[in-house]
Design a protein around this motif. Sequence first.
Motif, PDB file in Angstrom:
ATOM      1  N   THR A   1      -5.196  21.399   0.655  1.00 40.12           N
ATOM      2  CA  THR A   1      -5.200  19.987   1.054  1.00 40.12           C
ATOM      3  C   THR A   1      -3.846  19.617   1.617  1.00 40.12           C
ATOM      4  O   THR A   1      -2.810  19.878   0.991  1.00 40.12           O
ATOM      5  CB  THR A   1      -5.522  19.082  -0.152  1.00 40.12           C
ATOM      6  N   GLN A   2      -3.847  19.036   2.801  1.00 37.35           N
ATOM      7  CA  GLN A   2      -2.618  18.562   3.444  1.00 37.35           C
ATOM      8  C   GLN A   2      -2.689  17.044   3.534  1.00 37.35           C
ATOM      9  O   GLN A   2      -3.647  16.490   4.086  1.00 37.35           O
ATOM     10  CB  GLN A   2      -2.485  19.144   4.841  1.00 37.35           C
ATOM     11  N   ILE A   3      -1.672  16.373   2.988  1.00 36.24           N
ATOM     12  CA  ILE A   3      -1.592  14.917   3.061  1.00 36.24           C
ATOM     13  C   ILE A   3      -0.454  14.538   3.999  1.00 36.24           C
ATOM     14  O   ILE A   3       0.663  15.056   3.870  1.00 36.24           O
ATOM     15  CB  ILE A   3      -1.352  14.285   1.675  1.00 36.24           C
ATOM     16  N   PHE A   4      -0.728  13.640   4.934  1.00 38.15           N
ATOM     17  CA  PHE A   4       0.301  13.016   5.763  1.00 38.15           C
ATOM     18  C   PHE A   4       0.431  11.565   5.301  1.00 38.15           C
ATOM     19  O   PHE A   4      -0.530  10.786   5.385  1.00 38.15           O
ATOM     20  CB  PHE A   4      -0.103  13.032   7.249  1.00 38.15           C
ATOM     21  N   HIS A   5       1.599  11.211   4.814  1.00 30.49           N
ATOM     22  CA  HIS A   5       1.762   9.859   4.275  1.00 30.49           C
ATOM     23  C   HIS A   5       3.256   9.545   4.181  1.00 30.49           C
ATOM     24  O   HIS A   5       4.091  10.446   4.237  1.00 30.49           O
ATOM     25  CB  HIS A   5       1.126   9.756   2.887  1.00 30.49           C
ATOM     26  N   GLY A   6       3.573   8.253   4.061  1.00 33.37           N
ATOM     27  CA  GLY A   6       4.971   7.887   3.974  1.00 33.37           C
ATOM     28  C   GLY A   6       5.209   6.558   3.273  1.00 33.37           C
ATOM     29  O   GLY A   6       4.278   5.775   3.053  1.00 33.37           O
ATOM     30  N   PRO A   7       6.454   6.289   2.925  1.00 32.16           N
ATOM     31  CA  PRO A   7       6.802   5.115   2.117  1.00 32.16           C
ATOM     32  C   PRO A   7       6.681   3.791   2.841  1.00 32.16           C
ATOM     33  O   PRO A   7       6.772   2.735   2.202  1.00 32.16           O
ATOM     34  CB  PRO A   7       8.261   5.392   1.717  1.00 32.16           C
ATOM     35  N   ASP A   8       6.487   3.796   4.168  1.00 34.65           N
ATOM     36  CA  ASP A   8       6.387   2.538   4.909  1.00 34.65           C
ATOM     37  C   ASP A   8       4.948   2.051   5.047  1.00 34.65           C
ATOM     38  O   ASP A   8       4.697   1.034   5.701  1.00 34.65           O
ATOM     39  CB  ASP A   8       7.023   2.703   6.292  1.00 34.65           C
ATOM     40  N   ASP A   9       4.012   2.755   4.430  1.00 33.42           N
ATOM     41  CA  ASP A   9       2.611   2.332   4.425  1.00 33.42           C
ATOM     42  C   ASP A   9       2.453   1.215   3.398  1.00 33.42           C
ATOM     43  O   ASP A   9       2.579   1.441   2.195  1.00 33.42           O
ATOM     44  CB  ASP A   9       1.704   3.516   4.079  1.00 33.42           C
ATOM     45  N   THR A  10       2.170   0.006   3.860  1.00 37.33           N
ATOM     46  CA  THR A  10       2.014  -1.137   2.958  1.00 37.33           C
ATOM     47  C   THR A  10       0.559  -1.364   2.560  1.00 37.33           C
ATOM     48  O   THR A  10       0.276  -2.259   1.765  1.00 37.33           O
ATOM     49  CB  THR A  10       2.556  -2.420   3.609  1.00 37.33           C
ATOM     50  N   VAL A  11      -0.368  -0.582   3.107  1.00 38.63           N
ATOM     51  CA  VAL A  11      -1.792  -0.755   2.804  1.00 38.63           C
ATOM     52  C   VAL A  11      -2.244   0.200   1.711  1.00 38.63           C
ATOM     53  O   VAL A  11      -2.945  -0.194   0.774  1.00 38.63           O
ATOM     54  CB  VAL A  11      -2.641  -0.551   4.079  1.00 38.63           C
ATOM     55  N   ALA A  12      -1.873   1.463   1.828  1.00 40.51           N
ATOM     56  CA  ALA A  12      -2.219   2.488   0.838  1.00 40.51           C
ATOM     57  C   ALA A  12      -0.910   3.054   0.301  1.00 40.51           C
ATOM     58  O   ALA A  12      -0.263   3.875   0.968  1.00 40.51           O
ATOM     59  CB  ALA A  12      -3.066   3.592   1.471  1.00 40.51           C
TER      60      ALA A  12
END
Length: 375
Positions: free
Chosen positions: A315-326
């Motif tokens: 599983t590869q997740i692309f995500h970051g701390p500037d996401d205010t929705v999730a």
Amino acid sequence: MRTARATAAAVTAVIGAGAAAVAAGRFASDAALRIPSGRPLPTEPGLTVHATAAGQVTLTRDLAALRPGRYGLVGERFHAVVGPVLAGTSHSADTVVRRLERVTYGTPEPGDRARFTPNVHVGDPATALGVDHTVLDVPGELGPLPTWFVPGARDTWVIAVHGLGATRELVLNVLDALRRNQFPVLVPAYRGDPEAPRSPDGLNHLGETEWRDLDAALRHAVGSGARKVVLYGWSTGATMALRTAARSELREHVAGLLLDSPVLDWESTLRALAGARRTPGVLLPLAVRAAQGRTGLYGDHRPGAVRLDGVAIPTQIFHGPDDTVAPWRFSRRLAAAHPNTVTLQTVRGAPHAAMWNADPAAYEESLRRFLVPLM
């Protein structure tokens, strides 16, 4: 008599207050349960177009306008694509100048209101990218699901699904990268999309029921010759991918998961979207309870949670701390809890479901490295 009247008045007041609370909770929960497709989320700030010139556009100076990368810019009557902030250009202190890569339709004019969107393409694979594809109707639980099929040479297929506020056009951002690696790609619409069957209650269930449409696409892929399938989802589409990998009768064919900005705690997402619509904080718990009552969104083991449910696949997740929705913290926890199967690619400076936009080249290289072992 006075006591009876006072009691009746008190009961009436309580009933009235209760009814008002229910109505307020339903209204607030609509911020997440009735998100229209193809429109920027309410968390996305509005900007003003101040000027345009050859290859550049001047926008209101805002943290959103200063984001790194490449985005769609949408107004009431136009769609354009903007690139990075241009250094060394002349502008006022309250504006910022970005590269204007192209105008897809319409004309951005000074004074127009606009918002950023992850969608840099409009149309279908042929009209947007010149890519041959077939339009299918995949049989779904509620009716036919319009689906783009882009052929490829491999027997590992990719099924890609958008999430909140988006349409299938979002997948066009990465379609060329998938085609370069010769993967057949299915891009289904699902319940609630303009082209697909309506959800029975007209609400978005944040993946909790929508995953069954992704499961229908998985059945189609396996029945059409796919030996292995990678499920690729953005936002609530990532939630759908997790659910399908855990619950589908064909889950043994799921070889990997690609999750971009996954909604892993729906309560946090609902609160963020309701708050962006200026719902008073006191009403947010009512919105959560209303959403539970309207959709059955109780999650696994505790309200709000999405878990891997024992899925032990790459599983590869692309995500970051500037996401205010999730919130990013849930992706960090998921990766920390499954270090042997889950990799988190941290992307900074990107809003929800726009991890590719912040740095397309780096994103696509991570995508390639993840997919190579699954070919």
